[in-house]
Write a protein that holds these residues in place. Sequence first.
Motif, PDB file in Angstrom:
ATOM      1  N   PRO A 301       0.776  -1.264  -0.019  1.00 55.90           N
ATOM      2  CA  PRO A 301       0.167  -0.006  -0.166  1.00 55.90           C
ATOM      3  C   PRO A 301       0.669   1.164  -0.015  1.00 55.90           C
ATOM      4  O   PRO A 301       0.572   2.130  -0.508  1.00 55.90           O
ATOM      5  N   SER A 302       1.769   1.423   0.613  1.00 54.13           N
ATOM      6  CA  SER A 302       2.677   2.420   0.795  1.00 54.13           C
ATOM      7  C   SER A 302       3.505   2.713  -0.681  1.00 54.13           C
ATOM      8  O   SER A 302       3.442   3.839  -1.242  1.00 54.13           O
ATOM      9  N   MET A 303       3.903   1.631  -1.311  1.00 57.28           N
ATOM     10  CA  MET A 303       4.262   1.767  -2.834  1.00 57.28           C
ATOM     11  C   MET A 303       3.103   2.390  -3.683  1.00 57.28           C
ATOM     12  O   MET A 303       3.359   3.235  -4.479  1.00 57.28           O
ATOM     13  N   PHE A 304       2.100   1.834  -3.675  1.00 56.35           N
ATOM     14  CA  PHE A 304       0.903   2.165  -4.382  1.00 56.35           C
ATOM     15  C   PHE A 304       0.450   3.829  -4.146  1.00 56.35           C
ATOM     16  O   PHE A 304       0.411   4.504  -4.999  1.00 56.35           O
ATOM     17  N   LEU A 305       0.638   4.170  -2.984  1.00 62.12           N
ATOM     18  CA  LEU A 305       0.098   5.533  -2.617  1.00 62.12           C
ATOM     19  C   LEU A 305       1.245   6.603  -3.080  1.00 62.12           C
ATOM     20  O   LEU A 305       1.032   7.681  -3.241  1.00 62.12           O
ATOM     21  N   SER A 306       2.410   5.998  -2.927  1.00 61.12           N
ATOM     22  CA  SER A 306       3.651   6.789  -3.364  1.00 61.12           C
ATOM     23  C   SER A 306       3.922   7.210  -4.753  1.00 61.12           C
ATOM     24  O   SER A 306       4.045   8.218  -5.117  1.00 61.12           O
ATOM     25  N   MET A 307       3.748   6.024  -5.529  1.00 61.29           N
ATOM     26  CA  MET A 307       3.502   6.244  -6.911  1.00 61.29           C
ATOM     27  C   MET A 307       2.065   7.164  -7.354  1.00 61.29           C
ATOM     28  O   MET A 307       2.533   8.257  -8.275  1.00 61.29           O
ATOM     29  N   LEU A 308       1.189   7.209  -6.762  1.00 60.95           N
ATOM     30  CA  LEU A 308       0.202   7.825  -7.009  1.00 60.95           C
ATOM     31  C   LEU A 308       0.284   9.161  -6.892  1.00 60.95           C
ATOM     32  O   LEU A 308      -0.143  10.186  -7.469  1.00 60.95           O
ATOM     33  N   GLN A 309       1.096   9.495  -5.530  1.00 64.52           N
ATOM     34  CA  GLN A 309       1.221  10.941  -5.356  1.00 64.52           C
ATOM     35  C   GLN A 309       2.423  11.657  -6.348  1.00 64.52           C
ATOM     36  O   GLN A 309       2.110  12.704  -6.565  1.00 64.52           O
ATOM     37  N   GLU A 310       3.218  10.744  -6.710  1.00 62.58           N
ATOM     38  CA  GLU A 310       4.143  11.249  -7.477  1.00 62.58           C
ATOM     39  C   GLU A 310       3.747  11.515  -8.852  1.00 62.58           C
ATOM     40  O   GLU A 310       4.240  12.574  -9.419  1.00 62.58           O
ATOM     41  N   ASP A 311       2.810  10.812  -9.491  1.00 60.66           N
ATOM     42  CA  ASP A 311       2.745  10.650 -10.834  1.00 60.66           C
ATOM     43  C   ASP A 311       1.244  11.432 -11.183  1.00 60.66           C
ATOM     44  O   ASP A 311       1.001  11.939 -12.359  1.00 60.66           O
ATOM     45  N   MET A 312       0.507  11.574 -10.164  1.00 62.10           N
ATOM     46  CA  MET A 312      -0.919  12.504 -10.273  1.00 62.10           C
ATOM     47  C   MET A 312      -0.789  13.808  -9.624  1.00 62.10           C
ATOM     48  O   MET A 312      -0.369  13.887  -8.548  1.00 62.10           O
ATOM     49  N   SER A 313      -0.998  14.823 -10.551  1.00 62.38           N
ATOM     50  CA  SER A 313      -0.677  15.984 -10.358  1.00 62.38           C
ATOM     51  C   SER A 313      -2.499  16.633  -9.794  1.00 62.38           C
ATOM     52  O   SER A 313      -3.367  15.852 -10.086  1.00 62.38           O
ATOM     53  N   LEU A 314      -2.500  17.910  -9.090  1.00 65.67           N
ATOM     54  CA  LEU A 314      -3.675  18.435  -8.796  1.00 65.67           C
ATOM     55  C   LEU A 314      -4.590  18.587  -9.816  1.00 65.67           C
ATOM     56  O   LEU A 314      -5.781  18.513  -9.741  1.00 65.67           O
ATOM     57  N   THR A 315      -3.990  18.853 -10.943  1.00 67.25           N
ATOM     58  CA  THR A 315      -4.627  19.192 -12.264  1.00 67.25           C
ATOM     59  C   THR A 315      -5.604  17.921 -12.743  1.00 67.25           C
ATOM     60  O   THR A 315      -6.708  18.305 -13.062  1.00 67.25           O
ATOM     61  N   GLN A 316      -5.249  16.762 -12.484  1.00 66.46           N
ATOM     62  CA  GLN A 316      -6.076  15.651 -12.933  1.00 66.46           C
ATOM     63  C   GLN A 316      -7.144  15.603 -12.053  1.00 66.46           C
ATOM     64  O   GLN A 316      -8.352  15.311 -12.601  1.00 66.46           O
ATOM     65  N   PHE A 317      -7.131  15.853 -10.837  1.00 64.31           N
ATOM     66  CA  PHE A 317      -8.215  15.938  -9.904  1.00 64.31           C
ATOM     67  C   PHE A 317      -9.139  16.981 -10.286  1.00 64.31           C
ATOM     68  O   PHE A 317     -10.615  16.796 -10.304  1.00 64.31           O
ATOM     69  N   LEU A 318      -8.691  18.193 -10.679  1.00 68.15           N
ATOM     70  CA  LEU A 318      -9.486  19.433 -10.847  1.00 68.15           C
ATOM     71  C   LEU A 318     -10.325  19.423 -12.181  1.00 68.15           C
ATOM     72  O   LEU A 318     -11.396  19.615 -12.250  1.00 68.15           O
ATOM     73  N   VAL A 319      -9.535  18.584 -13.004  1.00 69.03           N
ATOM     74  CA  VAL A 319     -10.035  18.292 -14.594  1.00 69.03           C
ATOM     75  C   VAL A 319     -11.404  17.461 -14.413  1.00 69.03           C
ATOM     76  O   VAL A 319     -12.377  17.725 -15.011  1.00 69.03           O
ATOM     77  N   GLY A 320     -11.344  16.683 -13.553  1.00 70.98           N
ATOM     78  CA  GLY A 320     -12.468  15.492 -13.420  1.00 70.98           C
ATOM     79  C   GLY A 320     -13.635  16.494 -12.635  1.00 70.98           C
ATOM     80  O   GLY A 320     -14.905  16.312 -13.077  1.00 70.98           O
ATOM     81  N   MET A 321     -13.239  17.040 -11.646  1.00 68.97           N
ATOM     82  CA  MET A 321     -14.325  17.693 -10.669  1.00 68.97           C
ATOM     83  C   MET A 321     -14.844  18.824 -11.477  1.00 68.97           C
ATOM     84  O   MET A 321     -16.057  19.226 -10.941  1.00 68.97           O
ATOM     85  N   ALA A 322     -14.199  19.464 -12.457  1.00 67.23           N
ATOM     86  CA  ALA A 322     -14.783  20.527 -12.963  1.00 67.23           C
ATOM     87  C   ALA A 322     -16.192  20.124 -13.928  1.00 67.23           C
ATOM     88  O   ALA A 322     -17.011  21.074 -14.103  1.00 67.23           O
TER      89      ALA A 322
END
Length: 380
Positions: A301-322
């Motif tokens: 789980p720690s590796m999964f979360l670290s990769m997700l944090q490194e590769d996913m930017s806030l822009t990806q989240f905002l693009v979906g939420m918009a």
Amino acid sequence: MTTPSLPGSATLSRDAGGARLALSGDWTLLHYMELQARANELAGTVGNDVKVDLHAVGAMDTSGAFVIAELLGSQRTQALSQDESLPPARRALLKTVGDAIDTYCKGVKKPRDAGFVVLLERIGKAMGSFWKQTLKLLAFIGITLQGFASTALRPKHWRVTAVVAQIEQTGLDAVPILALLSFMVGAVVAFLGSTALASYGASIFTVDLIGFAFLREFGVLLTAILLAGRTASAFTAQIGSMKAREEIDAIRTLGLDPVELLVLPRVLALLVSLPLLTFIAMIAGIVGGGVVCLAVLKMSPSMFLSMLQEDMSLTQFLVGMAKAPVFAFMIGVIGCMEGFKVSGSAQSVGEHTTSAVVQSIFVVILLDALAALFYMEMGW
């Protein structure tokens, strides 16, 4: 003592004076089978030059007159009704039956199958219907925005209780099914991604696939489609039932605005609920993908979360939420509009409920495709 009923008969004779059809006896329902059989024997032999004699006919009812009209044709029967030597009641009966056969017993001509022309006609009608529906939707969007504008500066007209109740129905009650659905879809995406990327030795990038899919597309799209089927149909059924029971007319009679009372609280509740549900769907989908990565790829789980944090930017989240507020507004407007279009019957409620679901899903997918093209051009 009653006189026994004698079955009717038809005799066709020919002499120097020409052909003559003499009818006699009782032409009634009691002897219908015999009369019909005799009429079938004479079918095709009674031309327009044959004189018809009805003076020896005893009783006659509608069944007997119908057999005569079938034998002679509607025009000859109507001509016989003009014979003043017959009793008025019999003339009226013959005229009525002749008119009925001429009016209601004509065979319906089957439309000619024009093939390509029929296809073009159906396409044209569909396009015309689509254009009318689009204009109605734009008009209702304008009415809704006008209602928001006129109510925003008048706190006395805010329906806080109705909005909170709608948020509970449309948002809170949908959390379990949405979280379960998103979790399972996330697991499926992770399974497919790990299988497809394994042949390239890139199974580790399944994490990026899950993150991109749910933050940009699947989270908001699954939520919008679920609410289009669950909430838009509920809005249409609720308002449509009120329309069928004339409750909306009663609201207008009381001097209240149905849009302010029924539409605005529902649309506003969706504007609040759908973004929150989208966030829950994103989290549930990522968790589902993480469980598969943990079970199949043996990723911690720690590796999964670290990769997700490194590769996913806030822009990806905002693009979906918009996209969530836009989808929410369109789903709410379509559901309410179809409810106001109900004509008053239970069948109409069902038809417009189905139409609301189909239109909402279509509009959501169309807007999502347009948003994807826009984001691609903008480089987001």
